[in-house]
Design a protein around this motif. Structure first.
Motif, mmCIF file in Angstrom:
data_model
loop_
_atom_site.group_PDB
_atom_site.id
_atom_site.type_symbol
_atom_site.label_atom_id
_atom_site.label_comp_id
_atom_site.label_asym_id
_atom_site.label_seq_id
_atom_site.Cartn_x
_atom_site.Cartn_y
_atom_site.Cartn_z
ATOM 1 N N GLY A 433 10.690 4.277 -1.212
ATOM 2 C CA GLY A 433 10.806 5.594 -1.803
ATOM 3 C C GLY A 433 9.831 5.873 -2.918
ATOM 4 N N GLU A 434 8.933 4.922 -3.235
ATOM 5 C CA GLU A 434 7.950 5.094 -4.297
ATOM 6 C C GLU A 434 6.574 5.356 -3.696
ATOM 7 O OE1 GLU A 434 8.035 4.668 -7.854
ATOM 8 O OE2 GLU A 434 10.202 4.884 -7.699
ATOM 9 N N LEU A 435 5.892 6.379 -4.213
ATOM 10 C CA LEU A 435 4.522 6.689 -3.809
ATOM 11 C C LEU A 435 3.590 6.194 -4.902
ATOM 12 C CD1 LEU A 435 5.148 10.380 -2.714
ATOM 13 C CD2 LEU A 435 5.162 8.368 -1.243
ATOM 14 N N PHE A 436 2.589 5.406 -4.524
ATOM 15 C CA PHE A 436 1.686 4.874 -5.540
ATOM 16 C C PHE A 436 0.374 4.438 -4.890
ATOM 17 C CE2 PHE A 436 4.228 1.463 -3.855
ATOM 18 C CZ PHE A 436 3.363 0.387 -3.706
ATOM 19 N N PHE A 437 -0.653 4.349 -5.716
ATOM 20 C CA PHE A 437 -1.932 3.787 -5.286
ATOM 21 C C PHE A 437 -1.965 2.308 -5.643
ATOM 22 C CE2 PHE A 437 -3.335 8.250 -5.510
ATOM 23 C CZ PHE A 437 -4.022 8.341 -4.302
ATOM 24 N N ASP A 438 -2.634 1.543 -4.815
ATOM 25 C CA ASP A 438 -2.787 0.110 -5.070
ATOM 26 C C ASP A 438 -4.143 -0.318 -4.545
ATOM 27 O OD1 ASP A 438 -2.505 -2.838 -4.866
ATOM 28 O OD2 ASP A 438 -0.425 -2.417 -5.407
ATOM 29 N N THR A 439 -4.748 -1.299 -5.227
ATOM 30 C CA THR A 439 -6.054 -1.779 -4.764
ATOM 31 C C THR A 439 -5.938 -2.555 -3.458
ATOM 32 O OG1 THR A 439 -5.783 -3.716 -6.199
ATOM 33 C CG2 THR A 439 -7.058 -1.876 -7.076
#
Length: 875
Positions: A433-439
Motif C-alpha cells: 500500500g506504499e508508493l515510493f521510489f527506490d534505487t
C-alpha cells in the motif's frame, strides 16, 4: 489565491529570504544585512517559547540580587534557530531603548540596568585560545598570562557593572584548541563563570549555543542549573515559518480559508478519497500547506541525518514552494515540489546529495511525462521517498490523491497515470500500500517499459512460435494470415502429409474457399479456427502484451550484467509465456470440415466441429480421424464412388483423396490402403490388376509400390473358387446389387469372370446414412426418423459401422474371436462393419437397431440401401 489571502513577504517573493542568521553580520555598517537592521530583524522574529523564556529570565537575572538562573544554553543542530535567539538577546542589550514598542506588542517586559555591558563572539569566525583572553580584551583587564583568572580576579575585572557574555558556536571554539591542557583550562574557566552566573548578587549572565550537550563544552555547561532552549515545540516551529513567510498569519480567523479547505474536502469526498477524522483540523492549522507537506518537512526530514538544516532549511524550502505557487494556487501540496523546476530540484538535492534517488525519479518522469499529472505524481512520491520513516516509505494512494486532486481536477486521469507509473516506472514501487521510489529497479516495471518498444508484429511472431512448438508441438504449423499468404507458406513446406493450419480468428466461408482453391494436396490441410466469432487472437491486447513482455524480459536478461538480475528477468519472461499459453489453451477451437466444395462460395458447404483446444498435433489428427473420418467412413466413401475409380491406379485414386476437398481426409495413409485391401478381399466390389498378379476375393499381397501401381477393376471371380466364390455359394439368396454388365472383359485372365460393377446400379436404388452417433438410443431414434421418410421404398441392404474408443476392461469379457485365449486386465479399441443384405421391413430394421451391441464410448453409423417398390416405380 495565496497571494491575496496571506500576502507572502517581499523577500519570499523575490527569493531573497534570509534563512541563515549570522550574528557576526550585526556589525554591517551599511545596514544591508537583516541582522544589522534591528527593527526589521525583530519584525521578522516570531516570539517563540525559547525567545519568551530567554527575555523573561534574563530580565530577572540582570535586575535581581537573588540566586536567579544566569546560564542560557541554546542546544540543537544547525538551522534550528540558535543564532537567531542569541541575536535577539544582543539587540535587547545594545538597543533596549528602541525596542519598547516591540516588547509591548509581544507582551514582554525587559529592563536593562544602567551600564550593562555585553561581550559577544562567534567562534567559527574568531578562533579561541582562551575565553578569559576574550573577556580581558573587552574589559581591558589584566589577567595572568599562564592561567585563567580565579573567581576573585574575575569579579574584580567585572566590578559592579552587569556583564552579559554571548558565545555563539562555542563548541567550535573549544574544539579548535589543540593543546589538551589549554583546552581543559578553558573548560575549567567556563565552569567557573557559569556557576558564578547562577549565584546571588551575580553581575554576569552567560548565553551560549552548542550542538550537542553530550560532548564538551556542553558537558561542562550542563553541570549547573540553566535555561535550556531546545527548539522542540512543533507548534512554535510552524508559527515561526508562517511568520517568516507571510505578512498575514494563516492561523488568523478567515472565512475564505475555511471555504477553500471545505471545497477540497468535498472534492475528495466526491471522488471517494478517504480523509482521516481529524484531517480537517490539521489542514486548517497547516494552511496554505496540506498536512502532509509539514509532516514531511518538519518531522520526517527533520529526523534524517543530513537533509535540510533544521528550521532554517525548512523555511527556505517552503519559501521556494510559496514563490512557485502563490499566484496560481489556493493550496500547496507535495506535488508542487516539481522535479521540472530548477530551484526545487536544487532543494531536493540537499536530501539526496548523490542524486541517486533523484536521478531514478527523473528517469521515470522522462519516460512517462506525456501522461496527465505525471510531474505531480513523481514529485510528491519522490519528496516522501527522500524522507522515509520506519513506518512510511512513501505515500499511500489516498495521501497521493490528496496531493494532486483539487476541485477542478480529473480524478480518472490521475488514476490512469498512476497505473502507468506502477506498470512502467522501473524505480517506482507499490508495496504493502506504499508508493515510493527506490534505487533498486522494479524488474516488472522495467520489463513493461522495455515492452513498449516491441512491435505487434514481433509479439505475434512469438505467439505463433509458442502456439506451434508448445501447444501443437508442430514446428510446421501454419498460422492463417490471409488466404494468399497462407497458401504460399503451405506451398513452401512441400509436405504431402497432414498439415495443420490454425486461424487466430473466425474465417468467412469465402476465405476458407480461397485458401483451398488451387492448393496442392489441399485435402490434407486441416483448418482450425476459434469457435467464438468475436475472438481474434492476432489483435488480442492481453496475448500480445504477454509476448511483448517476454521479448523485453529476454532482451533485458541478456544485458542484465549479473546473475541475480538475469534470473529475475528470465523468471518474469517464463511467467508471461505461461500466461500466454494458458490463454491459448482456454480458447475453444473448431475444425472446419468441408462437406462440399465448388468454384464459388455458394457452391461450398462447410461445417464447424468442436475439437480439443489443448491437443498436440498428433492428438488433433487422431481426434479428427477418429471422429470425422474413421476407416469405416473412408471404406464406405470408396465403395460409394467405385464407378469413378474403376480403371485407375490405386496411387492415382489416393492422390484424388489428397487433393479433393469434400472427400474423407486421410489422417493416416494406411486408412485408404486398408480400405482398398478390404474391398478386394471381400471380392464383391473391387478387384486389383497388376503385372505381377491380380487379386479379387483374397487379401492382396503386393508390396507398397506394387499396390499403388495396381489398377482398380471390376470384381472378378476365380474359376477354381476362392473366398469370394465360397461366400457367393454359401449365400445363394443374396440380392444382386449390381446387375450383370454382359460378357467378360477381354482384359481379364480366362480363369476370372467379372461380377456386376457398382456403377450398374438401377436408377431406383438409393442410399441414406446417419451420422456417427454416440449412443444406441440416438441410433434407434435417427434410423426410425429416416425410415419414416422412405415409406414407399423397400430396404435391400443394411450396413452398420461401429467404432470402439479406448477402454480398460477384463479381456475375458470380449468374444473369443477377438481375444483368443487372452484374459486379465487390458485395453481395447477398434472398428468393424456389419453388412446385412436382404429384404427388410421398417419394423425389422428397427428390431436390428434394438439388438445392437453396446459400443459406448464410441460411435455408430448406419447406412441403408433402399429401392422403390415396383408399383411405385411405375407410377
Amino acid at each position: 489565491m495565496i497571494k491575496q489571502l496571506l500576502k507572502p513577504r517581499p523577500d519570499v517573493i523575490s527569493g531573497k529570504l534570509q534563512g541563515v542568521i549570522d550574528i557576526e553580520r550585526v556589525t554591517d555598517r551599511k545596514g544591508h544585512a537583516l541582522e544589522a537592521r534591528v527593527k526589521d530583524f525583530l519584525a521578522s522574529t516570531y516570539v517563540s517559547g525559547e525567545i519568551r523564556s530567554l527575555i523573561t529570565k534574563l530580565n530577572k537575572r540582570l535586575n535581581s540580587s537573588d540566586a536567579e538562573t544566569g546560564l542560557f544554553l541554546a542546544e540543537g543542530h544547525k538551522g534550528e534557530g540558535k543564532s537567531h535567539v542569541l541575536l535577539v538577546a544582543l539587540h535587547l542589550i545594545q538597543h533596549a531603548g528602541e525596542l519598547a514598542a516591540w516588547l509591548a506588542a509581544n507582551k514582554l517586559e525587559f529592563s536593562l540596568p544602567q551600564g550593562t555591558r555585553v561581550i559577544w563572539r562567534k567562534f567559527t569566525d574568531f578562533p579561541l585560545e582562551s575565553l578569559w583572553g576574550v573577556i580581558a580584551q573587552e574589559l581591558k583587564a589584566e589577567f595572568p598570562k599562564d592561567r585563567p583568572p580565579n573567581i576573585h580576579e574575575f569579579r574584580a575585572a567585572v566590578g559592579n557593572q552587569k556583564l552579559v557574555l554571548i558565545f555563539d558556536e562555542l563548541e567550535s571554539g573549544v574544539r579548535a584548541i589543540s593543546n589538551p591542557a589549554l583546552q581543559q583550562q578553558n573548560l575549567n574557566f567556563l565552569q567557573m563563570i557559569s556557576e558564578e552566573a547562577n549565584r546571588a548578587d551575580s553581575n554576569i549572565a552567560v548565553i551560549a549555543s552548542i550542538y550537542d550537550g553530550r560532548v564538551e563544552p556542553g558537558l561542562t555547561l550542563k553541570r549547573v542549573a540553566r535555561v535550556e532552549m531546545r527548539f522542540q515545540d512543533a507548534s512554535d516551529r510552524r508559527k515561526i515559518l508562517f511568520h517568516r513567510l507571510f505578512e498575514r498569519s494563516p492561523l488568523d480567523s478567515s472565512p475564505e480559508i475555511d471555504a477553500i479547505i471545505q471545497s477540497h474536502l468535498n472534492s475528495w469526498k466526491r471522488f471517494g478519497i478517504p480523509v482521516p477524522p481529524d484531517y480537517a483540523d490539521h489542514f486548517r492549522l497547516s494552511y496554505p500547506f496540506v498536512p502532509e507537506v509539514l509532516e514531511v518537512v518538519l518531522e520526517r526530514i527533520r529526523a534524517l541525518r543530513g537533509g535540510f538544516q533544521g528550521t532554517r532549511g525548512a523555511l527556505g524550502f517552503l519559501a521556494a514552494l510559496v514563490r512557485l505557487r502563490f499566484e496560481s494556487a489556493h493550496v500547496i501540496t507535495l506535488s508542487d515540489a516539481s522535479l521540472l523546476d530548477a530551484e526545487m530540484k536544487s532543494w531536493l538535492s540537499d536530501l539526496d546529495p548523490a542524486q541517486n534517488l533523484l536521478g531514478c525519479a527523473e528517469a521515470n518522469l522522462r519516460e512517462l511525462k506525456r501522461h496527465p499529472f505525471a510531474d505531480q505524481i513523481a514529485s510528491a512520491v519522490l519528496l516522501a521517498s527522500l524522507a522515509p520513516t520506519a513506518k512510511d516509505q512513501g505515500l499511500t494512494e489516498d495521501e497521493l490523491a490528496r496531493q494532486i486532486i483539487r476541485p477542478d481536477s480529473d480524478y480518472n486521469a490521475m488514476g490512469l497515470s498512476l497505473t502507468q507509473f506502477k506498470k512502467f516506472g522501473s524505480y517506482f514501487h507499490d508495496r504493502s500500500g506504499e508508493l515510493f521510489f527506490d534505487t533498486k529497479e522494479n524488474a516488472n516495471s522495467k520489463v513493461n517499459l522495455r515492452s513498449l518498444t516491441v512491435s505487434d508484429e514481433d509479439a505475434w511472431d512469438r505467439v505463433v512460435s509458442w502456439w506451434a512448438n508448445d501447444i501443437f508441438r508442430d514446428p510446421d504449423l501454419v498460422v492463417f494470415s490471409d488466404p494468399d499468404q497462407t497458401q504460399r507458406q503451405l506451398e513452401s513446406k512441400a509436405n504431402a502429409d497432414i498439415q495443420l493450419v490454425a486461424a487466430p480468428r473466425h474465417l468467412t466461408n469465402e476465405e476458407v474457399r480461397r485458401l483451398y482453391f488451387g492448393l496442392k494436396n489441399r485435402n490434407m490441410v486441416l483448418l482450425l479456427e476459434p469457435r467464438d466469432e468475436k475472438v481474434d487472437l492476432r489483435v488480442n491486447d492481453s496475448l500480445l502484451a504477454y509476448a511483448k513482455r517476454w521479448v523485453a524480459a529476454e532482451h533485458l536478461s541478456r544485458s542484465a550484467g549479473d546473475a541475480t538480475k538475469n534470473a529475475e528477468f528470465q523468471k518474469i519472461g517464463a511467467e508471461d509465456k505461461r500466461f500466454a499459453l494458458d490463454y491459448l489453451k482456454k480458447t475453444n477451437f473448431c475444425y472446419i470440415q468441408i462437406l462440399r466444395y465448388g468454384p464459388s462460395e455458394k457452391d461450398c458447404e462447410f461445417q464447424r466441429e468442436s475439437v480439443p483446444s489443448t491437443a498436440t498435433r498428433e492428438q488433433m489428427i487422431e481426434h479428427i480421424g477418429r471422429n470425422f473420418y474413421p476407416p469405416a467412413f473412408v471404406q464406405e466413401h470408396l465403395l460409394d464412388n467405385l464407378a469413378v475409380f474403376i480403371g485407375r491406379k490405386v496411387g492415382q485414386v489416393e492422390a484424388d483423396y489428397r487433393n479433393t476437398p469434400g472427400y474423407p481426409v486421410l489422417t493416416k495413409r494406411t486408412v485408404f490402403l486398408d480400405a482398398v485391401a478390404t474391398l478386394v478381399e471381400q471380392g464383391t466390389h473391387l478387384g486389383l490388376e497388376h503385372p505381377s498378379r491380380n487379386f479379387c476375393g483374397e487379401l492382396p499381397s503386393y508390396t507398397n509400390d506394387q499396390l499403388l501401381d495396381a489398377v482398380m477393376s471390376q470384381p472378378f471371380q476365380s474359376i477354381t473358387g476362392g473366398p469370394a466364390a465360397q461366400r457367393m455359394q454359401s449365400s445363394p439368396n443374396q440380392p444382386n446389387l449390381f446387375p450383370d454388365r454382359g460378357a467378360p472383359s477381354p482384359n481379364l485372365p480366362g480363369n476370372y469372370q467379372p461380377l456386376p460393377a457398382p456403377g450398374a446400379m438401377p436408377a431406383t436404388l438409393e442410399t441414406d446414412s446417419t451420422g456417427f452417433l454416440k449412443s444406441r438410443q440416438e441410433v434407434r431414434q435417427e434410423v426410425a426418423r429416416r425410415l419414416d421418410a422412405h415409406e414407399n421404398k423397400k430396404i435391400v441392404h443394411v450396413r452398420i459401422g461401429l467404432t470402439y474408443d479406448l477402454r480398460h476392461l477384463d479381456l475375458g469379457s470380449l468374444p473369443s474371436f477377438l481375444r483368443g485365449t487372452l484374459s486379465g486386465e487390458g485395453s481395447f479399441s477398434g472398428e468393424f462393419v456389419l453388412d446385412l443384405p436382404g429384404s427388410y421391413t421398417k419394423a425389422q430394421v428397427e428390431q436390428l437397431m434394438e439388438r445392437l451391441p453396446d459400443f459406448t464410448p464410441g460411435a455408430c453409423r448406419v447406412t441403408i440401401q433402399l429401392q422403390l417398390r415396383e408399383e411405385a416405380a411405375h407410377v
